[in-house]
Scaffold this motif. Structure first.
Motif, PDB file in Angstrom:
ATOM      1  N   CYS A 145      42.662-101.335 -41.078  1.00 58.15           N
ATOM      2  CA  CYS A 145      42.190-101.584 -42.161  1.00 58.15           C
ATOM      3  C   CYS A 145      40.805-101.494 -43.242  1.00 58.15           C
ATOM      4  O   CYS A 145      40.676-101.215 -43.723  1.00 58.15           O
ATOM      5  N   SER A 146      40.429-102.427 -42.708  1.00 59.56           N
ATOM      6  CA  SER A 146      38.167-103.066 -42.666  1.00 59.56           C
ATOM      7  C   SER A 146      37.593-101.996 -41.973  1.00 59.56           C
ATOM      8  O   SER A 146      36.898-101.588 -43.134  1.00 59.56           O
ATOM      9  N   CYS A 171      47.990-100.112 -45.466  1.00 56.23           N
ATOM     10  CA  CYS A 171      46.838-101.256 -45.860  1.00 56.23           C
ATOM     11  C   CYS A 171      47.095-100.790 -47.555  1.00 56.23           C
ATOM     12  O   CYS A 171      47.600-100.006 -48.557  1.00 56.23           O
ATOM     13  N   ASN A 217      36.632-102.942 -51.532  1.00 52.49           N
ATOM     14  CA  ASN A 217      37.406-103.174 -49.805  1.00 52.49           C
ATOM     15  C   ASN A 217      39.387-102.759 -49.644  1.00 52.49           C
ATOM     16  O   ASN A 217      39.706-102.809 -50.517  1.00 52.49           O
ATOM     17  N   CYS A 230      41.984 -94.972 -47.839  1.00 52.23           N
ATOM     18  CA  CYS A 230      42.509 -96.519 -47.125  1.00 52.23           C
ATOM     19  C   CYS A 230      44.013 -96.594 -47.470  1.00 52.23           C
ATOM     20  O   CYS A 230      44.893 -96.982 -47.106  1.00 52.23           O
ATOM     21  N   THR A 274      41.834-103.785 -47.506  1.00 55.04           N
ATOM     22  CA  THR A 274      42.893-104.963 -46.845  1.00 55.04           C
ATOM     23  C   THR A 274      43.838-104.642 -46.202  1.00 55.04           C
ATOM     24  O   THR A 274      44.583-103.810 -46.471  1.00 55.04           O
TER      25      THR A 274
END
Length: 180
Positions: A37-38, A52, A60, A46, A62
């Protein structure tokens, strides 16, 4: 009894052969491990990944905290968290799902109450075993009244015929002329 066992055994052997043939037709494929996911850098890549969670506060991506149904506040605020689609946040999703669940629940309760009232009314109008005689007596009373009303009506008509001389008397001057 022997036929049933033979058929069952042959069906079992046929099912095993069928499963083995499907397994042997499959090809061995190797899949690459999913991207972490990063590695996602924007919400559009995402959020569609179900593993995610995108947070607009930190910008961001995660891992979705699967141990919690909802992401904790330490990961991201509900109004800023996106999962599945970038245009829908968790807070709106919870409000919408809560409203729909409440509406469905209230609808079920109303339907159950209406059905109970309908069937209780229907049950109360049905005669009990001892009450069948009451309904028979009422039916006879209605029939007797109808017969009385018919007799009164016929008597009135007969009276009017006598008054105006319209009796079924062949010697009467207003009777029908017969061809002779």
């Amino acid at each position: 009894m022997g036929r049933v066992r033979t058929w069952t055994a042959s069906a079992f052997v046929g099912a095993v052969v069928l499963c083995v043939s499907f397994v042997s037709l499959g090809e061995c494929t190797t899949t690459s491990p999913p991207t972490p996911c990063s590695a996602h850098k924007d919400c559009s890549t995402c959020a569609p990944d179900v593993r995610c969670l995108w947070c607009f506060t930190t910008n961001n991506c995660t891992d979705y905290p699967v141990s919690w149904l909802l992401p904790p506040h330490s990961v991201c605020k509900l109004s800023e968290a996106r999962w599945g689609a970038c245009w829908l946040n968790f807070q709106d999703l919870l409000i919408t799902l809560g409203f729909l669940a409440g509406a469905i629940f209230i609808g079920i309760i109303v339907c159950c109450c209406c059905c109970c009232c309908y069937y209780s009314k229907k049950r109360s109008t049905r005669p009990a075993d001892g009450d069948e005689n009451i309904f028979d007596r009422k039916r006879e009373e209605f029939r007797r009244r109808a017969d009385e009303w018919n007799e009164e009506r016929l008597a009135r008509h007969e009276h009017i015929r006598k008054k105006y001389g319209l009796m079924n008397d062949p010697d009467h001057p207003y009777s029908k002329f017969e061809n002779e």
